[in-house]
Design an enzyme around this catalytic site. Sequence first.
Site, PDB file in Angstrom:
ATOM      1  N   GLY A 198      -1.392  15.833  -7.473  1.00  0.00           N
ATOM      2  CA  GLY A 198      -1.391  14.849  -6.567  1.00  0.00           C
ATOM      3  C   GLY A 198      -0.572  14.777  -5.503  1.00  0.00           C
ATOM      4  O   GLY A 198       0.249  15.682  -5.286  1.00  0.00           O
ATOM      5  N   PRO A 199      -0.757  13.914  -4.310  1.00  0.00           N
ATOM      6  CA  PRO A 199      -0.232  13.993  -3.423  1.00  0.00           C
ATOM      7  C   PRO A 199       1.355  13.850  -3.370  1.00  0.00           C
ATOM      8  O   PRO A 199       2.008  13.444  -4.403  1.00  0.00           O
ATOM      9  CB  PRO A 199      -0.602  12.750  -2.367  1.00  0.00           C
ATOM     10  CG  PRO A 199      -1.653  12.260  -3.086  1.00  0.00           C
ATOM     11  CD  PRO A 199      -1.679  12.591  -4.432  1.00  0.00           C
ATOM     12  N   GLY A 216       5.296  12.746  -3.542  1.00  0.00           N
ATOM     13  CA  GLY A 216       5.714  11.375  -3.767  1.00  0.00           C
ATOM     14  C   GLY A 216       5.118  10.429  -4.553  1.00  0.00           C
ATOM     15  O   GLY A 216       5.330   9.149  -4.638  1.00  0.00           O
ATOM     16  N   THR A 217       4.124  11.022  -5.172  1.00  0.00           N
ATOM     17  CA  THR A 217       3.282   9.898  -6.248  1.00  0.00           C
ATOM     18  C   THR A 217       4.112  10.028  -7.716  1.00  0.00           C
ATOM     19  O   THR A 217       3.316   9.372  -8.527  1.00  0.00           O
ATOM     20  CB  THR A 217       2.051  10.452  -6.349  1.00  0.00           C
ATOM     21  OG1 THR A 217       1.981  11.917  -6.474  1.00  0.00           O
ATOM     22  CG2 THR A 217       1.222   9.863  -4.921  1.00  0.00           C
ATOM     23  N   LYS A 267       5.097  12.956  -9.602  1.00  0.00           N
ATOM     24  CA  LYS A 267       4.696  14.140 -10.509  1.00  0.00           C
ATOM     25  C   LYS A 267       6.146  14.377 -11.357  1.00  0.00           C
ATOM     26  O   LYS A 267       6.146  14.610 -12.404  1.00  0.00           O
ATOM     27  CB  LYS A 267       4.052  15.035  -9.731  1.00  0.00           C
ATOM     28  CG  LYS A 267       2.718  14.690  -9.099  1.00  0.00           C
ATOM     29  CD  LYS A 267       2.224  16.025  -8.267  1.00  0.00           C
ATOM     30  CE  LYS A 267       2.937  16.426  -7.088  1.00  0.00           C
ATOM     31  NZ  LYS A 267       3.167  15.479  -6.104  1.00  0.00           N
ATOM     32  N   THR A 268       6.984  14.640 -10.363  1.00  0.00           N
ATOM     33  CA  THR A 268       8.269  15.246 -11.011  1.00  0.00           C
ATOM     34  C   THR A 268       8.786  14.224 -11.822  1.00  0.00           C
ATOM     35  O   THR A 268       9.132  14.385 -13.001  1.00  0.00           O
ATOM     36  CB  THR A 268       9.338  15.263  -9.901  1.00  0.00           C
ATOM     37  OG1 THR A 268       8.751  16.134  -8.815  1.00  0.00           O
ATOM     38  CG2 THR A 268      10.562  15.972 -10.484  1.00  0.00           C
ATOM     39  N   GLU A 290      -1.460  -1.587  24.789  1.00  0.00           N
ATOM     40  CA  GLU A 290      -1.367  -2.209  23.557  1.00  0.00           C
ATOM     41  C   GLU A 290      -2.470  -2.934  23.372  1.00  0.00           C
ATOM     42  O   GLU A 290      -3.213  -3.232  22.570  1.00  0.00           O
ATOM     43  CB  GLU A 290      -0.052  -2.659  22.934  1.00  0.00           C
ATOM     44  CG  GLU A 290       1.159  -1.487  23.030  1.00  0.00           C
ATOM     45  CD  GLU A 290       0.656  -0.204  22.336  1.00  0.00           C
ATOM     46  OE1 GLU A 290       0.044  -0.339  21.288  1.00  0.00           O
ATOM     47  OE2 GLU A 290       1.179   0.973  22.528  1.00  0.00           O
ATOM     48  N   HIS A 343      -5.863  -1.464  22.872  1.00  0.00           N
ATOM     49  CA  HIS A 343      -6.050  -1.099  21.408  1.00  0.00           C
ATOM     50  C   HIS A 343      -6.555  -2.680  20.917  1.00  0.00           C
ATOM     51  O   HIS A 343      -7.468  -2.610  20.105  1.00  0.00           O
ATOM     52  CB  HIS A 343      -4.940  -0.826  20.899  1.00  0.00           C
ATOM     53  CG  HIS A 343      -4.401   0.828  21.328  1.00  0.00           C
ATOM     54  ND1 HIS A 343      -5.305   1.683  21.208  1.00  0.00           N
ATOM     55  CD2 HIS A 343      -3.130   1.116  21.799  1.00  0.00           C
ATOM     56  CE1 HIS A 343      -4.903   2.942  21.458  1.00  0.00           C
ATOM     57  NE2 HIS A 343      -3.515   2.699  22.026  1.00  0.00           N
ATOM     58  N   ASP A 353      -2.949   9.055  20.986  1.00  0.00           N
ATOM     59  CA  ASP A 353      -4.259   8.407  20.954  1.00  0.00           C
ATOM     60  C   ASP A 353      -5.341   9.514  20.935  1.00  0.00           C
ATOM     61  O   ASP A 353      -6.437   9.311  20.023  1.00  0.00           O
ATOM     62  CB  ASP A 353      -4.326   7.026  21.839  1.00  0.00           C
ATOM     63  CG  ASP A 353      -3.348   6.110  21.761  1.00  0.00           C
ATOM     64  OD1 ASP A 353      -2.726   6.134  20.616  1.00  0.00           O
ATOM     65  OD2 ASP A 353      -3.230   5.401  22.632  1.00  0.00           O
TER      66      ASP A 353
HETATM   67  P1  ADP Z   1       6.575  14.058  -6.483  1.00  0.00           P
HETATM   68  O1  ADP Z   1       7.080  14.922  -7.493  1.00  0.00           O
HETATM   69  O2  ADP Z   1       5.078  13.611  -6.920  1.00  0.00           O
HETATM   70  O3  ADP Z   1       6.522  14.436  -5.000  1.00  0.00           O
HETATM   71  P2  ADP Z   1       8.401  12.109  -7.287  1.00  0.00           P
HETATM   72  O4  ADP Z   1       8.217  12.387  -8.614  1.00  0.00           O
HETATM   73  O5  ADP Z   1       9.829  13.198  -6.865  1.00  0.00           O
HETATM   74  O6  ADP Z   1       7.441  12.593  -6.450  1.00  0.00           O
HETATM   75  O7  ADP Z   1       8.769  10.705  -6.847  1.00  0.00           O
HETATM   76  C1  ADP Z   1       9.960  10.259  -5.580  1.00  0.00           C
HETATM   77  C2  ADP Z   1      10.226   9.174  -6.050  1.00  0.00           C
HETATM   78  O8  ADP Z   1       9.429   8.119  -5.885  1.00  0.00           O
HETATM   79  C3  ADP Z   1      10.687   8.726  -7.480  1.00  0.00           C
HETATM   80  O9  ADP Z   1      12.101   9.330  -7.267  1.00  0.00           O
HETATM   81  C4  ADP Z   1      10.769   7.329  -7.675  1.00  0.00           C
HETATM   82  O10 ADP Z   1      11.889   6.514  -7.001  1.00  0.00           O
HETATM   83  C5  ADP Z   1       9.656   6.957  -6.690  1.00  0.00           C
HETATM   84  N1  ADP Z   1       8.065   6.894  -7.444  1.00  0.00           N
HETATM   85  C6  ADP Z   1       7.143   7.589  -7.190  1.00  0.00           C
HETATM   86  N2  ADP Z   1       6.235   7.099  -7.931  1.00  0.00           N
HETATM   87  C7  ADP Z   1       6.781   6.203  -8.763  1.00  0.00           C
HETATM   88  C8  ADP Z   1       6.041   5.230 -10.014  1.00  0.00           C
HETATM   89  N3  ADP Z   1       4.972   5.174 -10.290  1.00  0.00           N
HETATM   90  N4  ADP Z   1       7.206   4.372 -10.327  1.00  0.00           N
HETATM   91  C9  ADP Z   1       8.252   4.333  -9.838  1.00  0.00           C
HETATM   92  N5  ADP Z   1       8.939   5.142  -8.819  1.00  0.00           N
HETATM   93  C10 ADP Z   1       8.136   5.913  -8.500  1.00  0.00           C
HETATM   94 ZN    ZN Z   2      -2.136   3.812  22.357  1.00  0.00          ZN
HETATM   95 MG    MG Z   3       8.155  16.431  -6.733  1.00  0.00          MG
END
Ligand code: ADP
Ligand code: ZN
Ligand code: MG
Length: 625
Positions: free
Chosen positions: A214-215, A217-218, A220-221, A437, A440, A514
């Site tokens: 997954g992208p 910040g979603t 995964k960790t 602006e 746009h 742009d």
């Molecule tokens: P990844 O490993 O996918 O890059 P992380 O697991 O490190 O993302 O997520 C980073 C932070 O984003 C987490 O510590 C949490 O605070 C927030 N976060 C991401 N997804 C969720 C979720 N589904 N619910 C709650 N917090 C989330």
């Molecule tokens: Zn512009």
């Molecule tokens: Mg991660």
Amino acid sequence: MNKKPLDINSKKSSGGKRYFKNIGFIILLVLFGLVLFASSTQNNSNIKTIPLTEMISNANKGEYKSLTVIANSNEVDITPKNSNTASLKTYTDPNVSLKSLGLDYSKVQVNYKPQTSSTSVWLSILDSVLPVLIIAGILFFILRSAQGQGNQALSFGKSRARLYGNEKDKVSFKDVAGSEESKQDLEEVVEFLKYPKKFAALGAKIPKGVLLVGPPGTGKTMLARATAGEANVPFFSISGSEFVEMFVGVGASRVRDLFAKAKKNAPCIIFIDEIDAVGRKRGSGMGGGHDEREQTLNQILVEMDGFEQGQSVIVLAATNRADVLDPALLRPGRFDRRVNIGLPDRKDRLAIMKVHFTKKPLSKSVDLDALAAKTAGSSGADLANIANESAIIAARNSHNEITESDVTEAFEIVAIGPERKNKVMNEEDKRITAYHEAGHALVGHVLPDSDPVHKITIIPRGGTGGVTWFIPPEDRVFNSLVQFKDILARGLGGRIAEEIILGPDRITTGAGSDLKGASELARDMVINQGMGKKLRDQVFRVDDGMMIDRLVHERDYSEETAKIIDEEVESLITEAANRARLVIKANMNYLEKLKEALLEKETVDAKEVAEILTGAKVPKNALLY
Ligand code: ADP
Ligand code: ZN
Ligand code: MG
């Protein structure tokens, strides 16, 4: 959330301990010095050695009070009558009596003493052993502190896996908002870890590897840790990039160490974050083939194959680039299960925001649902960031709860960077920015397949002079050709407004990004989406890569096709510029009105834009259909 991992390798010494260690070291040094001093003084200071014959003649002259003969040694301690004289001693042959040497026993008192008392035995042993002990002690401390500071240097072959096991660190599925499907998939892993026997009884093979894709910040960790939390098993976490470090062979030995540790702690989860750092396709020529990386990857494969059934160690790995992974990693028996984690949809964004706002005092007036609607494309991490930023802004504004305006400001900061209020623009720049602006916004507003304007500002933000925001009213999975064309036109709207107002030769650098965005979009449309005119429904492969020292650009089409692609891109851009020009020229009075509003207020929101632009129309020749 700031969780401290429990580092199982290094025994970190606290500040206090280190302090004591230093004191101990100094004490040892001082002792050592004292011993040296004592042993050097003891023998040759106060006691003076004289020849035996001199002793006998002096004794016969009556100069000595007493003589002490130490049995079995050849030492005679002399006590002179005159106490001011220094102590004397001499050496004699124990087999020859003093009498036979001519000593007159009536002139001096002669005592006999056994050679050494027991205490002096111990003392003399101590005397010879203590310096050795002290030197050993000093060496020990030096080594110890060297290890403490340069711990890594001495243990680089060890894996740096961190073990999360503390109760307070525990994350469970309910902390992860949304992502219901991913959680369901991982629920299975939890079952495997909790009841391995149940599956073994039916002859089911427990999966060894699960890939989370997954992208960034979603979550995964977070999900990986939640899986361990749910199953209540230890969690060994290591990042792919940590494997690849300075020395060749270290990566592989770290992998071995990590898996050995995990097997000892089974059932447990090994989590390899950013596995693409080690798991890229081998021998693809990227970076000229990285031996160290390959060895590490091979070791991972070997270890995964080496698991026996019933060992209940499950390896989770996370990546945002599943496409670059070596196919060997994805074969059955390795990472053969995949859990996809996408960007959250509106419902999930609301849930995530609720999780992150729960512990913060949020004013009732804040509409999280509206915020969820505005944040399409944001990851969980972005949303967490917005929540945190809101709290910071509220605190800075001395609010006792987080207000709507705090949240809005936080959203804008996270989306495009903080306002640069004190970056002063001169009047002319301001005027140009306002026109730019407004251009746009006007083009985007009237074209039928563009998104509505959310906000316009001429306050510099991030790296830009001003910003016009378009936000889709709802989440969108696909984009159509006409939508892309309207996006291109509104993207060029700023430059075209400058061109119309200032004249074609006075256009500014304000449109740089742009134009870059527009040309990237146009190229993507032609190459990857089959949206060209002549090259409709065809896609072309371009592989960008690094060969040792130069960028390679590998493509699977001919020179002629390359030329046609360039022409297609150009025609998309030209068409977009023309449409923007037609729209602006047909609505000059609206452009002026919007510019005035911007100069006056600096920021104009969606409602005001809609008001100002009511009545603006698309000229027929700017329409696509
Ligand atoms: P990844 O490993 O996918 O890059 P992380 O697991 O490190 O993302 O997520 C980073 C932070 O984003 C987490 O510590 C949490 O605070 C927030 N976060 C991401 N997804 C969720 C979720 N589904 N619910 C709650 N917090 C989330
Ligand atoms: Zn512009
Ligand atoms: Mg991660």
